[in-house]
Design a protein around this motif. Structure first.
Motif, PDB file in Angstrom:
ATOM      1  N   VAL A   6       0.867  -1.181   0.000  1.00 22.30           N
ATOM      2  CA  VAL A   6       0.000   0.000   0.000  1.00 22.30           C
ATOM      3  C   VAL A   6       0.899   1.225   0.000  1.00 22.30           C
ATOM      4  O   VAL A   6       1.841   1.317   0.798  1.00 22.30           O
ATOM      5  N   THR A   7       0.620   2.157  -0.900  1.00 18.73           N
ATOM      6  CA  THR A   7       1.460   3.342  -1.042  1.00 18.73           C
ATOM      7  C   THR A   7       0.718   4.614  -0.651  1.00 18.73           C
ATOM      8  O   THR A   7      -0.508   4.619  -0.483  1.00 18.73           O
ATOM      9  N   HIS A   8       1.477   5.670  -0.553  1.00 16.48           N
ATOM     10  CA  HIS A   8       0.900   6.980  -0.266  1.00 16.48           C
ATOM     11  C   HIS A   8      -0.108   7.368  -1.342  1.00 16.48           C
ATOM     12  O   HIS A   8      -1.141   7.957  -1.051  1.00 16.48           O
ATOM     13  N   ALA A   9       0.169   7.021  -2.587  1.00 13.31           N
ATOM     14  CA  ALA A   9      -0.764   7.333  -3.675  1.00 13.31           C
ATOM     15  C   ALA A   9      -2.109   6.648  -3.464  1.00 13.31           C
ATOM     16  O   ALA A   9      -3.160   7.220  -3.779  1.00 13.31           O
ATOM     17  N   ASP A  10      -2.098   5.440  -2.914  1.00 10.11           N
ATOM     18  CA  ASP A  10      -3.355   4.743  -2.617  1.00 10.11           C
ATOM     19  C   ASP A  10      -4.150   5.518  -1.567  1.00 10.11           C
ATOM     20  O   ASP A  10      -5.366   5.684  -1.684  1.00 10.11           O
ATOM     21  N   MET A  11      -3.445   5.996  -0.570  1.00 11.16           N
ATOM     22  CA  MET A  11      -4.086   6.784   0.482  1.00 11.16           C
ATOM     23  C   MET A  11      -4.672   8.076  -0.081  1.00 11.16           C
ATOM     24  O   MET A  11      -5.804   8.437   0.205  1.00 11.16           O
ATOM     25  N   ARG A  12      -3.909   8.738  -0.929  1.00 15.91           N
ATOM     26  CA  ARG A  12      -4.365  10.008  -1.502  1.00 15.91           C
ATOM     27  C   ARG A  12      -5.539   9.805  -2.458  1.00 15.91           C
ATOM     28  O   ARG A  12      -6.369  10.699  -2.621  1.00 15.91           O
TER      29      ARG A  12
END
Length: 75
Positions: A6-12
């Motif tokens: 899970v990446t920061h882009a997924d969170m954003r």
């Protein structure tokens, strides 16, 4: 699924804000800096039992599925 990162882009993609996410990571004893630099395994986030973690893992799973080769082989 256990190997999905899970990446920061997924969170954003869910429009989670960094300030709230940093607080959430601290509450759950997760390493925010490691998450920003390399992401974290989905299983680690799911272990929190939190609905927000489940939502972001779902985004990561959809992203990972879209990145897999069409013939089903892992790259």
């Amino acid at each position: 699924m256990s190997d999905v990162i899970v990446t920061h882009a997924d969170m954003r993609a869910l429009e989670y804000c960094n300030r709230g996410a940093r607080q959430w990571f601290a509450r759950h004893g997760l390493d925010w800096a490691a998450f920003i630099s390399a992401g974290l395994p989905a299983a680690q986030l799911l272990a929190t039992g939190d609905a927000m973690a489940h939502a972001v893992v779902e985004v990561a799973l959809r992203r990972a599925a879209m990145q897999e080769p069409q013939d089903g082989r892992q790259s």
